[in-house]
Motif scaffolding. Structure first.
Motif, PDB file in Angstrom:
ATOM      1  N   ALA A  51     -18.617  13.306   0.019  1.00  0.00           N
ATOM      2  CA  ALA A  51     -17.391  13.948  -0.463  1.00  0.00           C
ATOM      3  C   ALA A  51     -16.197  13.515   0.377  1.00  0.00           C
ATOM      4  O   ALA A  51     -15.123  13.207  -0.156  1.00  0.00           O
ATOM      5  CB  ALA A  51     -17.543  15.464  -0.451  1.00  0.00           C
ATOM      6  N   ALA A  52     -16.378  13.479   1.677  1.00  0.00           N
ATOM      7  CA  ALA A  52     -15.297  13.046   2.565  1.00  0.00           C
ATOM      8  C   ALA A  52     -14.965  11.579   2.334  1.00  0.00           C
ATOM      9  O   ALA A  52     -13.779  11.207   2.257  1.00  0.00           O
ATOM     10  CB  ALA A  52     -15.685  13.281   4.024  1.00  0.00           C
ATOM     11  N   ALA A  53     -15.977  10.747   2.210  1.00  0.00           N
ATOM     12  CA  ALA A  53     -15.749   9.316   1.986  1.00  0.00           C
ATOM     13  C   ALA A  53     -15.020   9.080   0.668  1.00  0.00           C
ATOM     14  O   ALA A  53     -14.089   8.266   0.600  1.00  0.00           O
ATOM     15  CB  ALA A  53     -17.080   8.563   2.013  1.00  0.00           C
ATOM     16  N   ALA A  54     -15.409   9.789  -0.366  1.00  0.00           N
ATOM     17  CA  ALA A  54     -14.761   9.629  -1.669  1.00  0.00           C
ATOM     18  C   ALA A  54     -13.290  10.033  -1.606  1.00  0.00           C
ATOM     19  O   ALA A  54     -12.420   9.338  -2.151  1.00  0.00           O
ATOM     20  CB  ALA A  54     -15.497  10.459  -2.721  1.00  0.00           C
ATOM     21  N   ASP A  55     -13.007  11.139  -0.939  1.00  0.00           N
ATOM     22  CA  ASP A  55     -11.613  11.579  -0.821  1.00  0.00           C
ATOM     23  C   ASP A  55     -10.785  10.602   0.013  1.00  0.00           C
ATOM     24  O   ASP A  55      -9.617  10.351  -0.289  1.00  0.00           O
ATOM     25  CB  ASP A  55     -11.541  12.985  -0.224  1.00  0.00           C
ATOM     26  N   LEU A  56     -11.379  10.039   1.050  1.00  0.00           N
ATOM     27  CA  LEU A  56     -10.662   9.048   1.860  1.00  0.00           C
ATOM     28  C   LEU A  56     -10.386   7.785   1.062  1.00  0.00           C
ATOM     29  O   LEU A  56      -9.310   7.191   1.184  1.00  0.00           O
ATOM     30  CB  LEU A  56     -11.456   8.705   3.124  1.00  0.00           C
ATOM     31  N   ARG A  57     -11.341   7.372   0.236  1.00  0.00           N
ATOM     32  CA  ARG A  57     -11.118   6.186  -0.604  1.00  0.00           C
ATOM     33  C   ARG A  57      -9.953   6.418  -1.565  1.00  0.00           C
ATOM     34  O   ARG A  57      -9.135   5.538  -1.794  1.00  0.00           O
ATOM     35  CB  ARG A  57     -12.384   5.845  -1.396  1.00  0.00           C
ATOM     36  N   LYS A  58      -9.889   7.611  -2.145  1.00  0.00           N
ATOM     37  CA  LYS A  58      -8.819   7.941  -3.089  1.00  0.00           C
ATOM     38  C   LYS A  58      -7.457   8.038  -2.407  1.00  0.00           C
ATOM     39  O   LYS A  58      -6.436   7.792  -3.041  1.00  0.00           O
ATOM     40  CB  LYS A  58      -9.111   9.274  -3.785  1.00  0.00           C
ATOM     41  N   ALA A  59      -7.440   8.405  -1.136  1.00  0.00           N
ATOM     42  CA  ALA A  59      -6.189   8.662  -0.430  1.00  0.00           C
ATOM     43  C   ALA A  59      -5.380   7.407  -0.156  1.00  0.00           C
ATOM     44  O   ALA A  59      -4.165   7.478   0.014  1.00  0.00           O
ATOM     45  CB  ALA A  59      -6.481   9.382   0.888  1.00  0.00           C
ATOM     46  N   GLY A  60      -6.036   6.269  -0.093  1.00  0.00           N
ATOM     47  CA  GLY A  60      -5.306   5.036   0.211  1.00  0.00           C
ATOM     48  C   GLY A  60      -4.856   5.006   1.659  1.00  0.00           C
ATOM     49  O   GLY A  60      -5.550   5.465   2.554  1.00  0.00           O
ATOM     50  N   SER A  61      -3.654   4.522   1.892  1.00  0.00           N
ATOM     51  CA  SER A  61      -3.129   4.375   3.246  1.00  0.00           C
ATOM     52  C   SER A  61      -2.503   5.698   3.693  1.00  0.00           C
ATOM     53  O   SER A  61      -1.548   6.182   3.090  1.00  0.00           O
ATOM     54  CB  SER A  61      -2.075   3.271   3.268  1.00  0.00           C
ATOM     55  N   VAL A  62      -3.078   6.283   4.735  1.00  0.00           N
ATOM     56  CA  VAL A  62      -2.599   7.564   5.267  1.00  0.00           C
ATOM     57  C   VAL A  62      -2.549   7.505   6.792  1.00  0.00           C
ATOM     58  O   VAL A  62      -3.078   6.577   7.401  1.00  0.00           O
ATOM     59  CB  VAL A  62      -3.509   8.743   4.827  1.00  0.00           C
ATOM     60  N   THR A  63      -1.934   8.496   7.388  1.00  0.00           N
ATOM     61  CA  THR A  63      -1.910   8.591   8.847  1.00  0.00           C
ATOM     62  C   THR A  63      -3.276   9.073   9.344  1.00  0.00           C
ATOM     63  O   THR A  63      -4.090   9.600   8.570  1.00  0.00           O
ATOM     64  CB  THR A  63      -0.845   9.594   9.315  1.00  0.00           C
ATOM     65  N   LEU A  64      -3.498   8.936  10.630  1.00  0.00           N
ATOM     66  CA  LEU A  64      -4.735   9.427  11.229  1.00  0.00           C
ATOM     67  C   LEU A  64      -4.871  10.928  11.022  1.00  0.00           C
ATOM     68  O   LEU A  64      -5.943  11.418  10.660  1.00  0.00           O
ATOM     69  CB  LEU A  64      -4.793   9.080  12.719  1.00  0.00           C
ATOM     70  N   THR A  65      -3.799  11.653  11.212  1.00  0.00           N
ATOM     71  CA  THR A  65      -3.840  13.104  11.030  1.00  0.00           C
ATOM     72  C   THR A  65      -4.226  13.459   9.603  1.00  0.00           C
ATOM     73  O   THR A  65      -5.069  14.334   9.369  1.00  0.00           O
ATOM     74  CB  THR A  65      -2.475  13.735  11.377  1.00  0.00           C
ATOM     75  N   LYS A  66      -3.625  12.785   8.629  1.00  0.00           N
ATOM     76  CA  LYS A  66      -3.937  13.051   7.228  1.00  0.00           C
ATOM     77  C   LYS A  66      -5.383  12.669   6.923  1.00  0.00           C
ATOM     78  O   LYS A  66      -6.081  13.404   6.202  1.00  0.00           O
ATOM     79  CB  LYS A  66      -2.966  12.283   6.325  1.00  0.00           C
ATOM     80  N   ALA A  67      -5.861  11.564   7.444  1.00  0.00           N
ATOM     81  CA  ALA A  67      -7.250  11.157   7.214  1.00  0.00           C
ATOM     82  C   ALA A  67      -8.218  12.182   7.793  1.00  0.00           C
ATOM     83  O   ALA A  67      -9.226  12.526   7.157  1.00  0.00           O
ATOM     84  CB  ALA A  67      -7.505   9.774   7.826  1.00  0.00           C
ATOM     85  N   ALA A  68      -7.923  12.684   8.966  1.00  0.00           N
ATOM     86  CA  ALA A  68      -8.769  13.722   9.582  1.00  0.00           C
ATOM     87  C   ALA A  68      -8.713  15.003   8.771  1.00  0.00           C
ATOM     88  O   ALA A  68      -9.743  15.666   8.560  1.00  0.00           O
ATOM     89  CB  ALA A  68      -8.333  13.964  11.010  1.00  0.00           C
ATOM     90  N   ASP A  69      -7.531  15.368   8.284  1.00  0.00           N
ATOM     91  CA  ASP A  69      -7.399  16.568   7.451  1.00  0.00           C
ATOM     92  C   ASP A  69      -8.183  16.439   6.153  1.00  0.00           C
ATOM     93  O   ASP A  69      -8.845  17.395   5.718  1.00  0.00           O
ATOM     94  CB  ASP A  69      -5.925  16.845   7.147  1.00  0.00           C
ATOM     95  N   ILE A  70      -8.102  15.286   5.524  1.00  0.00           N
ATOM     96  CA  ILE A  70      -8.839  15.032   4.283  1.00  0.00           C
ATOM     97  C   ILE A  70     -10.334  15.153   4.534  1.00  0.00           C
ATOM     98  O   ILE A  70     -11.062  15.787   3.756  1.00  0.00           O
ATOM     99  CB  ILE A  70      -8.487  13.633   3.712  1.00  0.00           C
ATOM    100  N   THR A  71     -10.788  14.548   5.616  1.00  0.00           N
ATOM    101  CA  THR A  71     -12.215  14.598   5.961  1.00  0.00           C
ATOM    102  C   THR A  71     -12.670  16.023   6.215  1.00  0.00           C
ATOM    103  O   THR A  71     -13.689  16.470   5.690  1.00  0.00           O
ATOM    104  CB  THR A  71     -12.485  13.716   7.200  1.00  0.00           C
ATOM    105  N   ALA A  72     -11.915  16.749   7.005  1.00  0.00           N
ATOM    106  CA  ALA A  72     -12.280  18.128   7.329  1.00  0.00           C
ATOM    107  C   ALA A  72     -12.295  18.996   6.087  1.00  0.00           C
ATOM    108  O   ALA A  72     -13.206  19.816   5.897  1.00  0.00           O
ATOM    109  CB  ALA A  72     -11.307  18.695   8.365  1.00  0.00           C
ATOM    110  N   SER A  73     -11.328  18.824   5.228  1.00  0.00           N
ATOM    111  CA  SER A  73     -11.257  19.627   4.017  1.00  0.00           C
ATOM    112  C   SER A  73     -12.439  19.340   3.086  1.00  0.00           C
ATOM    113  O   SER A  73     -13.005  20.250   2.499  1.00  0.00           O
ATOM    114  CB  SER A  73      -9.939  19.343   3.281  1.00  0.00           C
ATOM    115  N   ALA A  74     -12.805  18.078   2.978  1.00  0.00           N
ATOM    116  CA  ALA A  74     -13.916  17.697   2.098  1.00  0.00           C
ATOM    117  C   ALA A  74     -15.263  18.174   2.632  1.00  0.00           C
ATOM    118  O   ALA A  74     -16.170  18.466   1.858  1.00  0.00           O
ATOM    119  CB  ALA A  74     -13.945  16.180   1.915  1.00  0.00           C
ATOM    120  N   MET A  75     -15.351  18.256   3.942  1.00  0.00           N
ATOM    121  CA  MET A  75     -16.628  18.667   4.529  1.00  0.00           C
ATOM    122  C   MET A  75     -16.750  20.166   4.581  1.00  0.00           C
ATOM    123  O   MET A  75     -17.767  20.732   4.726  1.00  0.00           O
ATOM    124  CB  MET A  75     -16.778  18.074   5.927  1.00  0.00           C
TER     125      MET A  75
END
Length: 75
Positions: A51-75
């Motif tokens: 779920a986290a990997a899929a959301d990160l793939r959809k997000a495209g280019s993001v900041t480290l903070t946003k990538a961590a937030d996306i990962t945490a939210s998906a998990m």
């Protein structure tokens, strides 16, 4: 040795971890014997990380903070 992690490296870490977990999902399922051998720990872990990997793939280019937030939210 890497001294910092940027968003691209963080995404690669999550995507590689997801691929490795998926390759070993059944082995992890078979290792799960305590307290009850339910046989789905690897599957559950794989679904969570996927779920986290899929959301990160959809997000495209993001900041480290946003990538961590996306990962945490998906998990």
């Amino acid at each position: 040795m890497r001294e910092f992690i940027d968003a691209a490296v963080f995404k690669d870490i999550i995507l590689c971890a997801n691929a490795a977990l998926e390759q070993n999902r059944q082995l992890i399922n078979e290792l799960n014997v305590f307290p009850v051998p339910d046989g789905d720990t690897g599957t559950n872990m794989s679904m969570t990380l996927n779920a986290a990997a899929a959301d990160l793939r959809k997000a495209g280019s993001v900041t480290l903070t946003k990538a961590a937030d996306i990962t945490a939210s998906a998990m």
